[in-house]
Write an enzyme that holds these catalytic residues in place. Structure first.
Site, PDB file in Angstrom:
ATOM      1  N   GLU A 268     -43.265 -16.950  23.943  1.00 43.13           N
ATOM      2  CA  GLU A 268     -44.327 -16.398  23.065  1.00 43.13           C
ATOM      3  C   GLU A 268     -45.110 -17.401  22.207  1.00 43.13           C
ATOM      4  OE1 GLU A 268     -41.793 -14.264  19.883  1.00 43.13           O
ATOM      5  OE2 GLU A 268     -43.717 -13.680  18.821  1.00 43.13           O
TER       6      GLU A 268
ATOM      7  N   ASN B   8     -44.937  -4.225  20.229  1.00 43.96           N
ATOM      8  CA  ASN B   8     -43.622  -4.815  20.349  1.00 43.96           C
ATOM      9  C   ASN B   8     -43.060  -4.527  18.960  1.00 43.96           C
ATOM     10  OD1 ASN B   8     -41.654  -7.170  20.771  1.00 43.96           O
ATOM     11  ND2 ASN B   8     -42.582  -7.965  18.930  1.00 43.96           N
ATOM     12  N   GLU B   9     -41.634  -4.083  19.047  1.00 42.40           N
ATOM     13  CA  GLU B   9     -41.054  -4.033  17.804  1.00 42.40           C
ATOM     14  C   GLU B   9     -41.619  -3.172  16.779  1.00 42.40           C
ATOM     15  OE1 GLU B   9     -38.742  -7.423  16.481  1.00 42.40           O
ATOM     16  OE2 GLU B   9     -37.686  -7.558  18.440  1.00 42.40           O
TER      17      GLU B   9
ATOM     18  N   TYR C 116     -29.980  -9.087  20.209  1.00 40.95           N
ATOM     19  CA  TYR C 116     -29.847 -10.581  20.154  1.00 40.95           C
ATOM     20  C   TYR C 116     -28.409 -10.990  19.758  1.00 40.95           C
ATOM     21  CZ  TYR C 116     -34.522 -12.115  20.437  1.00 40.95           C
ATOM     22  OH  TYR C 116     -35.785 -12.321  20.803  1.00 40.95           O
TER      23      TYR C 116
ATOM     24  N   GLU D 171     -36.306  -8.609  25.062  1.00 49.43           N
ATOM     25  CA  GLU D 171     -35.636  -9.784  24.267  1.00 49.43           C
ATOM     26  C   GLU D 171     -34.062  -9.712  24.114  1.00 49.43           C
ATOM     27  OE1 GLU D 171     -37.796 -10.461  20.502  1.00 49.43           O
ATOM     28  OE2 GLU D 171     -39.733  -9.790  21.436  1.00 49.43           O
TER      29      GLU D 171
ATOM     30  N   GLN E 297     -35.872 -17.437  24.586  1.00 54.45           N
ATOM     31  CA  GLN E 297     -37.333 -17.698  25.188  1.00 54.45           C
ATOM     32  C   GLN E 297     -37.336 -18.843  26.215  1.00 54.45           C
ATOM     33  OE1 GLN E 297     -40.680 -17.380  22.533  1.00 54.45           O
ATOM     34  NE2 GLN E 297     -39.786 -15.527  21.661  1.00 54.45           N
TER      35      GLN E 297
END
Ligand code: AHR
Length: 495
Positions: free
Chosen positions: A26, A173-174, A240, A297, A346
């Site tokens: 990103e 995204n999100e 996460y 992610e 990432q």
């Protein structure tokens, strides 16, 4: 307790999609700028602006697919700002990540070059949060239209006549958070609308990925599958591994107490439950498993390193991260009938990175080494495994001490990956290899382990945690005896 594992080499469970080993880069902190892109005039050796040391390191791990430009950045990114002569590109503020100036020097052409150099598939994430349908539609036309069209002509003027192949395209995204704070019903409608104009031009067939749920938001998955399932090829999920609390203190990447080791492993293992429960909802609407679960992610998220920009999400990477990666891969492979792609967050200098850079220096992280060891599983055939393993106990809690996955490659070699997540106790394994006994001619092994829970590589000592030959395995007929040291990841190859 002797852990007992049976590898059923003659019971095949389908192909492990190579995209499970995918990545995410990103416009965040020093991931793209400095980590990947240094510019053609940089003293750091580069190929058309992309730094060579990082490129060579990433080539080695066979990155199959790379997601870009975000993340949260994607829903603020206007692709037209990132094409044409670099000196004339618009400068903007990266409001999500550190409030720094984004000069747009790394845009569509540079990203596609990176993918070509890495020989990986691009996965572009489009802007739904602050972009228009027309903008998204024209981006796809710009990249993939072959022939005469306004966008294809413009691409040609910018130096690229041939269209690119773009297979994976994310529609936002999100969108429950940084991508627009939407309700699932509203996003489902927007998804239906935006994806209509994500066209297939010529032979380019796009695999459309809808923005999916955060962690255990099962209602999001339910609504998306119900309202838009037939219009998507993939549905994402983000999770996460954070030992502490997101807003009040996630925990340090290197300076952590023993109980945070346990909590981290426990939280990494939670991925299994999330995939199972979201997968069950997907099964209800898509029993054929046509729609892929795209975990675009995942990874560890700790507090940033002291003295670094809080918006840059720069964290060190220890043997603990390596185990988190290995645990995740075993889970992803187990669910490879539904999980078609994952992208660790990432690639460089951000969150659970593969490589860290400092000026012209670069180091490989323990996580990198897991990707390198596990690349043998890409596109291999998943094998059935029966495991009865003991517990790793901490205070009044317990989790399985050992996790395992096995696959057979196209030459018939069986690769067994194992990890012992206990930071104190070794694990003795008795592994029966069913279905290949008479063909066994060789056994080789590699191990990644460390002496301390915080072991990591630094620019001064880059080889504290590196893979070495594994010798604590012996084989007789179909019986394999293995001793896994504490906190270790092992790959065994049986030829
Ligand atoms: O990976 C960092 C950020 O985490 C991404 O930009 C966003 O999608 C997620 O919240």
């Amino acid at each position: 307790m002797k852990n007992s594992i049976v590898i059923n080499a003659d019971v095949e469970k389908g192909t492990i999609n190579r995209n499970i080993y995918g990545h995410f880069a990103e416009h965040l902190g020093r991931c793209i700028y400095e980590g990947i892109w240094v510019g053609e005039d940089s003293p750091i050796p580069n190929t058309k602006g992309i730094r060579n040391d990082v490129l060579e390191a990433l080539k080695q791990i066979n990155i199959p697919v790379l997601r870009w430009p975000g993340g949260c950045f994607a829903d603020e990114y206007h692709w037209k700002d990132g094409i044409g002569p670099r000196s004339e590109r618009k400068r903007m503020v990266n409001t999500h990540w550190g409030g720094v100036v984004e000069n747009n020097h790394f845009g569509t052409h540079e990203f596609m070059l990176l993918c070509e150099l890495l020989d990986c598939e691009p996965y572009i994430c489009g802007n739904v949060g602050s972009g228009t349908v027309q903008e998204m539609s024209e981006w796809v036309e710009y990249m993939t239209f072959d022939g005469e069209s306004p966008m294809a002509n413009w691409r040609g003027e910018n130096g690229r006549q041939e269209p690119w192949n773009v297979k994976y395209f994310g529609v936002g995204n999100e969108n429950w958070g940084c991508g627009g704070n939407m309700r699932p019903e509203y996003y489902a409608d927007l998804y239906r609308r935006y994806q209509t104009y994500v066209r297939n031009y010529g032979d380019n067939k796009i695999y459309k990925i809808a923005g999916g749920a955060n962690v255990d938001d099962y209602n999001w998955t339910e609504v998306l599958m119900r309202e838009a399932g037939r219009l998507m090829d993939g549905l994402s999920l983000h999770y996460y591994t954070i030992p502490g609390e997101f807003w009040t203190g996630k925990g340090s990447a290197t300076n952590f107490p023993e109980d945070e080791w346990f909590i981290t492993m426990q939280k990494a293992l939670h991925m299994d439950e999330l995939i199972t429960k979201h997968g069950t909802i997907m099964d209800k609407y898509d029993p054929e498993k046509r729609v892929g679960m795209i975990i675009d992610e995942w990874g560890t998220w700790f507090d940033v390193e002291q003295g670094t920009n809080p918006g840059f999400l720069y964290q060190q990477n220890t043997i603990r991260d390596a185990l988190v990666a290995a645990v995740h891969f075993h889970i992803f492979q187990k669910h490879s009938d539904r999980v078609q792609m994952t992208n660790i967050a990432q690639t460089v200098n951000v969150l659970q990175a593969m490589v860290l850079t400092e000026g012209d220096k670069m180091i490989l992280t323990p996580t990198y080494h897991v990707f390198d060891m596990y690349k043998v599983h890409q596109d291999a055939t998943l094998l059935s495994v029966d495991a009865t393993v003991g517990s790793y106990k901490y205070n009044d809690q317990e989790v399985p001490q050992v996790t395992v996955s096995a696959s057979k490659d196209k030459d018939g070699k069986v690769n067994i990956s194992l990890c012992n997540i206990d930071h104190k106790e070794s694990a003795s394994l008795s592994i029966q290899l069913r279905g290949i006994a008479e063909q066994i001619s060789s056994l080789t092994g590699t191990i990644l382990t460390a002496d301390t829970i915080d072991a990591h590589n630094t620019f001064e000592q880059p080889e504290v945690v590196i893979p070495t030959e594994f010798t604590q395995a012996s084989i007789e007929n179909d019986q394999l005896d293995v001793t896994l040291p504490p906190m270790s990841v092992v790959l065994l190859t049986i030829g």
